[in-house]
Design a protein around this motif. Structure first.
Motif, PDB file in Angstrom:
ATOM      1  N   ARG A  50      25.923  17.291  11.270  1.00  0.00           N
ATOM      2  CA  ARG A  50      25.053  18.444  11.489  1.00  0.00           C
ATOM      3  C   ARG A  50      24.404  18.378  12.876  1.00  0.00           C
ATOM      4  NH1 ARG A  50      23.052  22.242   8.236  1.00  0.00           N
ATOM      5  NH2 ARG A  50      23.909  21.197   6.399  1.00  0.00           N
ATOM      6  N   LYS A  51      24.003  17.193  13.289  1.00  0.00           N
ATOM      7  CA  LYS A  51      23.359  17.039  14.592  1.00  0.00           C
ATOM      8  C   LYS A  51      24.344  17.367  15.713  1.00  0.00           C
ATOM      9  CE  LYS A  51      20.569  13.623  14.945  1.00  0.00           C
ATOM     10  NZ  LYS A  51      19.987  12.250  15.067  1.00  0.00           N
ATOM     11  N   ILE A  52      25.572  16.868  15.584  1.00  0.00           N
ATOM     12  CA  ILE A  52      26.591  17.141  16.601  1.00  0.00           C
ATOM     13  C   ILE A  52      26.936  18.628  16.651  1.00  0.00           C
ATOM     14  CG2 ILE A  52      29.023  16.770  17.217  1.00  0.00           C
ATOM     15  CD1 ILE A  52      28.737  13.935  16.073  1.00  0.00           C
ATOM     16  N   SER A  53      27.134  19.228  15.485  1.00  0.00           N
ATOM     17  CA  SER A  53      27.527  20.638  15.445  1.00  0.00           C
ATOM     18  C   SER A  53      26.410  21.549  15.954  1.00  0.00           C
ATOM     19  CB  SER A  53      27.952  21.032  14.031  1.00  0.00           C
ATOM     20  OG  SER A  53      26.926  20.777  13.101  1.00  0.00           O
ATOM     21  N   GLN A  54      25.175  21.204  15.677  1.00  0.00           N
ATOM     22  CA  GLN A  54      24.053  21.997  16.194  1.00  0.00           C
ATOM     23  C   GLN A  54      23.970  21.878  17.710  1.00  0.00           C
ATOM     24  OE1 GLN A  54      20.804  20.455  13.829  1.00  0.00           O
ATOM     25  NE2 GLN A  54      20.972  22.104  12.311  1.00  0.00           N
ATOM     26  N   TRP A  55      24.221  20.669  18.204  1.00  0.00           N
ATOM     27  CA  TRP A  55      24.215  20.467  19.662  1.00  0.00           C
ATOM     28  C   TRP A  55      25.296  21.320  20.325  1.00  0.00           C
ATOM     29  CZ3 TRP A  55      28.081  18.016  22.697  1.00  0.00           C
ATOM     30  CH2 TRP A  55      27.722  17.810  24.034  1.00  0.00           C
ATOM     31  N   VAL A  56      26.510  21.345  19.709  1.00  0.00           N
ATOM     32  CA  VAL A  56      27.604  22.152  20.250  1.00  0.00           C
ATOM     33  C   VAL A  56      27.251  23.635  20.216  1.00  0.00           C
ATOM     34  CG1 VAL A  56      29.978  22.917  19.835  1.00  0.00           C
ATOM     35  CG2 VAL A  56      29.398  20.488  19.657  1.00  0.00           C
TER      36      VAL A  56
END
Length: 387
Positions: free
Chosen positions: A185-191
């Protein structure tokens, strides 16, 4: 045994009924709509007839009982782009009997040979690769819409005849009742929040622009890894969406943009097979009423991910995780959905396989696309897999 060419209304009906005979005791099989199968072999409905031809046959035993069927076809836009002219065979159904199966294969082979072909791929579709393509060899569970399903013994019939594996494919399942990991979730939100990047889902109001952008991404992404790639027209995509309008969810189809340029696509439909299971291939007035009722009562609890693609320049940046994050938000509003099936990913596309694994999906089904060389002394070459 006798082979009968499909030439009229009676034999066309028997061609459809052959599948019902083979699967009459199989509780998992879902009968495709008769209209959809007929459309594949209708020159007025299948654009592949503009640059190809097809023929169908049924097989009966000595007592005139249906025991199988097969179709053969040539796509002249692609046939001569291989090491040897190659046609296709598909829609094969047969009892568990090598003599019967081999007669059907022989019939398709000879028809292709007479037209200058030197090999045949199968089982494949006379049309796009997103339907009726490949032989299921593992994962004999509920089939998604237009995804192959067949008895396990078919593999022995193909290999016993001499077909060889041209490439393999996998279907992946994602349990969407499980929460995304904190790390994902953290990676996808950053993207999703990176400057210049936007994610937009399809709307009928903007279908002209959306389908043009979709085709642009598809053609650039697929041409980067697929041999003999044939570009997809925006008009074809519009036709697919229009045909599927009764079941389309606008929030299941996405495009990612960077500074206004379309760079990635994701296409998913509700799994229509969960409704077709109750219609037995028919779409008369009673079936349409049943269809609408089943749709309204949330019978479709699975979704079928048809494709996901990123143009080469933007691959490896996590755009796929951005799509999954958007879909996770959508599914929180549609709790009757439990699962996504991504079908299918070929072994010549290892990058996409890694993507599906990275988002938490697991390989659940395996398929083979076979090739048969008519000259049995000629060297067989598998579809190349990138290093």
């Amino acid at each position: 045994m006798k082979i009968i060419k499909v030439t009229d209304k009676k034999t066309r009906r028997k061609f459809l009924d052959a599948a019902r005979v083979i699967y009459k005791n199989d509780p998992v099989w879902v009968c495709p709509l008769d209209n959809d199968i007929n459309a594949v072999f209708d020159p007025l409905k299948n654009p592949y007839f503009k640059h190809g031809e097809a023929e169908c046959w049924i097989l009966e035993d000595e007592t005139n009982h249906l025991t199988g069927r097969v179709a053969a076809f040539i796509d002249r836009n692609l046939a001569h782009s291989f090491d040897q002219p190659t046609g296709g065979m598909g829609f094969f159904e047969c009892i568990d009997d090598k003599q019967s199966a081999f007669l059907l294969f022989d019939t398709a082979r000879e028809w292709l040979r007479e037209r200058g072909m030197e090999a045949m791929d199968g089982p494949i579709n006379f049309g796009e690769t997103d339907k009726y393509w490949g032989l299921l060899t593992d994962g004999f569970t509920h089939p998604s819409f237009d995804v192959p399903y067949n008895p396990p013994y078919y593999k022995n019939l193909y290999e016993g005849y001499g077909f060889q594996t041209y490439y393999t494919m996998e279907g992946f399942h994602l349990d969407i009742t499980k929460p995304l990991s904190d790390r994902f979730r953290k990676i996808s939100q950053w993207v999703s929040n990176k400057p210049g990047y936007e994610f937009h889902h399809f709307t009928w109001k903007e279908q002209e622009k959306f389908t043009s952008d979709f085709a642009a991404v598809f053609n650039e992404a697929w041409a980067s890894f697929k041999i003999n790639f044939e570009p997809l027209e925006a008009e074809y995509i519009r036709g697919v969406l229009k045909k599927a309008k009764p079941i389309i969810d606008e929030e299941f189809i996405w495009i990612a943009y960077f500074e206004g340029k379309p760079i990635a696509i994701y296409l998913m439909f509700p799994d229509l097979n969960q409704i077709l299971k109750h219609l037995k291939g028919k779409l008369d007035l009673l079936s349409i009423i049943k269809f609408m009722y089943l749709k309204k009562t949330n019978t479709m609890t699975r979704a079928k991910g048809l494709l996901m693609g990123v143009i080469p320049k933007y691959q490896g940046l996590g755009l796929e995780s951005g799509f999954i994050l958007k879909l996770d938000e959508i599914f929180r509003k549609k709790p009757h959905y439990h699962e996504i099936e991504f079908s299918w990913v070929a072994d010549f596309n290892p990058k996409m396989r890694k993507v599906f694994i990275s988002v938490g999906s697991v390989p659940a089904k395996k398929y083979i696309t076979f090739r048969y060389l008519f000259d049995r002394e000629k060297e067989f070459k598998r579809y190349p897999i990138p290093g």
